[in-house]
Scaffold this active site. Structure first.
Site, PDB file in Angstrom:
ATOM      1  CE  LYS A 181       7.677  -5.720 -44.162  1.00 36.53           C
ATOM      2  NZ  LYS A 181       7.720  -4.764 -43.036  1.00 36.53           N
ATOM      3  N   GLY A 234      11.763 -13.108 -38.259  1.00 37.52           N
ATOM      4  CA  GLY A 234      10.664 -12.516 -37.500  1.00 37.52           C
ATOM      5  C   GLY A 234       9.987 -13.586 -36.667  1.00 37.52           C
ATOM      6  CB  SER A 235       6.764 -13.640 -34.920  1.00 42.08           C
ATOM      7  OG  SER A 235       5.806 -13.566 -35.948  1.00 42.08           O
ATOM      8  N   GLY A 239       6.221 -16.167 -39.930  1.00 35.02           N
ATOM      9  CA  GLY A 239       7.011 -17.079 -40.761  1.00 35.02           C
ATOM     10  C   GLY A 239       6.140 -18.157 -41.396  1.00 35.02           C
ATOM     11  CB  CYS A 290      15.510 -14.682 -32.209  1.00 31.86           C
ATOM     12  SG  CYS A 290      16.942 -14.441 -33.196  1.00 31.86           S
ATOM     13  CD  GLN A 337       7.793  -6.865 -28.486  1.00 31.96           C
ATOM     14  OE1 GLN A 337       7.204  -6.599 -29.536  1.00 31.96           O
ATOM     15  NE2 GLN A 337       8.073  -8.093 -28.113  1.00 31.96           N
ATOM     16  CD  GLU A 391      10.704 -15.242 -29.667  1.00 31.34           C
ATOM     17  OE1 GLU A 391       9.902 -15.162 -30.606  1.00 31.34           O
ATOM     18  OE2 GLU A 391      11.936 -15.255 -29.824  1.00 31.34           O
ATOM     19  CD  GLU A 470      19.879 -15.110 -41.382  1.00 30.98           C
ATOM     20  OE1 GLU A 470      19.810 -14.340 -42.345  1.00 30.98           O
ATOM     21  OE2 GLU A 470      19.060 -15.077 -40.445  1.00 30.98           O
TER      22      GLU A 470
HETATM   23  C1  UN1 Z   1      18.553 -12.113 -33.308  1.00 29.35           C
HETATM   24  O1  UN1 Z   1      18.278 -11.985 -32.124  1.00 29.35           O
HETATM   25  O2  UN1 Z   1      17.653 -12.080 -34.165  1.00 29.35           O
HETATM   26  O3  UN1 Z   1      23.946 -13.837 -31.291  1.00 29.35           O
HETATM   27  C2  UN1 Z   1      19.932 -12.235 -33.816  1.00 29.35           C
HETATM   28  C3  UN1 Z   1      23.313 -12.814 -31.200  1.00 29.35           C
HETATM   29  C4  UN1 Z   1      23.387 -11.781 -32.305  1.00 29.35           C
HETATM   30  C5  UN1 Z   1      22.331 -12.027 -33.310  1.00 29.35           C
HETATM   31  C6  UN1 Z   1      20.967 -12.190 -32.753  1.00 29.35           C
HETATM   32  N1  UN1 Z   1      24.687 -11.789 -32.921  1.00 29.35           N
HETATM   33  O4  UN1 Z   1      22.595 -12.596 -30.239  1.00 29.35           O
END
Ligand code: UN1
Length: 503
Positions: A181, A234-235, A239, A290, A337, A391, A470
């Site tokens: 999804k 995700g957030s 989570g 993130c 956003q 965040e 991951e």
């Molecule tokens: C993310 O923001 O969810 O290092 C991943 C990085 C990218 C991956 C970010 N290669 O900013």
């Protein structure tokens, strides 16, 4: 550009090897955040009934897919990687159109999917286990990786192809089947990736795509007993819900959540480099990563000089449609956003931080139909302020002064998240000390907090993650389970864990 419903392309779910409408027949629209008149497509607004069909297909397909030798599974993945590479440019354009980040960044996103797919396909010939001596004579002891079954994959909109590839490809090379999804804001890039997997020859039922909202589709994917692993990015709030929903059935849960990443600039830093790093770390992808550098802690000796340069560079950034070559920062992804960003600007003002630049939505002219916001810098921010703790996921950077290295590390670590951190210094001792003492999953020296590469583990501590990583070979640990195997070829009864006298 299609502006009327009649000209809008309708896209389908992919279940058991067929492109199908959702059971309810309902649709949702995907629009370009740089021009909301531009409808990218209509997608299936699926429900639990569609998820049930997808999980059934994945469960049946698993019985065959798990027995396909891993090097053979990998051959299909190598083919898929090449297909993505062949179509990199059109895929990047469609991604910019649906989520706004500039073309250089969407090309980088697609490239990350290519790199991850090639890298993980290589694991089809590795997936190493252990062989160790047995306690007993004429006996072998070893461990092998086993697939787990059906994997639920739930991905965000900020890396619409890269993050799906981080999850889907290791899941497949390990022998799992998947239900996927994507975020409702970026279904097209997800669908493009799934189409390529289909074209590469992945057998029916192994990859299933179900589009729709988290409440309807996501929850059904997480609570289902057949699913043995959920991988979610995700957030932190969502989570937590995923974690709670998955707990009663004891499935494995891999969570990758929020960040409030810091760049620490010491008094001996190369300031030009540091300014450059903060600019792209803070405003790349309109701050919607993130890994974004949303906090900058600067030694008081270089604070004023850094701030002047950083603010003048932030003001000069060219904001606009990410499809235009001159654009340096695109829109934010959605009205929601944009509202969040504006809300935090207000919070920052009320908290007494000094608005050094930006702070407004961009309207009129080329901005009239999109979700554009100025690159925004708050200065003299106190570490306890909400803008320095929460965040925002937008183009807002908080700059804070510090008096020492130790204070910088304390401020850096003083948030609930722990994804990425960085230090700018010429002092190797400080660089190593910071590397050791920052409680994050990723650390950079003289580079911004972004730019993780696919062959190293990716993930964070505290409210960012739940202990998994991951990317890299760490992804194999997410998507497989160990089985320990003992082979006794002595032809007689031998028993371990008794006080053996025979030597
Ligand atoms: C993310 O923001 O969810 O290092 C991943 C990085 C990218 C991956 C970010 N290669 O900013």
């Amino acid at each position: 550009m299609s502006t009327s419903a009649a000209r809008t392309t309708t896209f389908h779910n992919f279940i058991d090897g067929a492109w199908v409408a959702s059971v309810s027949g309902d649709l949702f629209e995907d629009r370009n955040p740089a021009d909301t008149d531009d409808v990218v497509g209509a997608f299936q607004k699926s429900t639990a009934a569609d998820v049930a069909n997808a999980i059934d297909a994945a469960r049946l397909a698993y019985e065959r897919w798990r027995l396909v030798p891993a090097p053979k599974r990998a051959e299909l993945l190598f083919r898929a990687a090449q297909l993505v590479a062949d179509r990199k440019d059109p895929l990047a354009r469609e991604m910019t159109r649906e989520m706004g980040k500039v073309l250089d960044e969407t090309r980088g996103d697609v490239q990350e999917a290519i790199d991850m797919t090639f890298f993980m396909a290589g694991e089809g010939r590795r997936q190493y286990g252990q062989t160790v001596p047995s306690e007993l004579r004429d006996k072998f002891a070893l461990s092998i990786r086993q697939p787990m079954g059906v994997a639920s994959i739930i991905t965000p909109w900020n890396f619409p192809m890269a993050i799906p590839s981080w999850k889907i490809i290791p899941a497949l090379v390990c022998g799992n089947t998947i239900v996927f999804k994507p975020a409702t804001l970026t279904p097209l890039s997800a669908l493009n990736f799934v189409k390529i997997l289909e074209e590469a020859g992945i057998p029916r039922g192994v990859v299933n795509l179900v589009t729709g909202g988290g409440g309807d589709v996501g929850t059904a994917m997480v609570i289902n007993d057949t699913v043995r692993i959920v991988s979610f990015t995700g957030s932190t709030d969502v989570g937590r819900t995923v974690s709670e929903h998955a707990a009663p059935s004891f499935k494995k849960v891999h969570l990758e959540m929020g960040g409030k990443n810091v760049i620490m600039i010491m008094d001996d830093a190369n300031l030009e480099l540091a300014v450059e790093g903060c600019l792209w770390g803070g405003f790349g992808t309109s701050g919607q990563r993130c890994t974004a550098a949303s906090r900058v802690v600067v030694h008081e000796k270089v604070y004023d000089s850094f701030l002047d340069q950083f603010v003048s560079r932030a003001k000069a950034l060219r904001v606009g449609d990410g499809l235009r070559p001159e654009t340096q920062m695109g829109p934010v992804v959605s009205a929601g956003q944009l509202e969040t960003v504006m809300k935090y600007v207000e919070i920052g003002r009320e908290e007494g931080a000094k608005l050094a630049c930006g702070g407004h939505r961009l309207t009129g002219g080329p901005y009239a139909k999109g979700f554009f916001h100025e690159p925004t810098v708050f200065a003299d921010v106190a570490p306890s302020m909400r803008i320095a703790q929460e965040e925002i996921f937008g183009p807002v950077v908080s700059v804070m002064p510090c008096r020492s290295f130790d204070e910088a590390v304390a401020i850096g670590n003083g948030v609930q998240y722990g994804l990425s951190a960085s230090i700018y210094t010429q002092d190797v001792n400080r660089a190593f000390a910071a590397m050791r003492d920052m409680y994050t999953g990723i650390f950079y020296v003289n580079a911004p907090t972004i730019g993780a590469e696919v062959h190293l583990p990716f993930g964070g501590t505290k409210a960012t993650g739940n202990g998994h990583r991951e990317a890299g070979t760490a992804a194999l640990d997410v998507f497989s389970e160990w089985k320990s195997v003992y082979v006794d070829f002595s032809g007689r009864l031998q028993r371990a864990q008794i006080d053996a006298t025979e030597l």
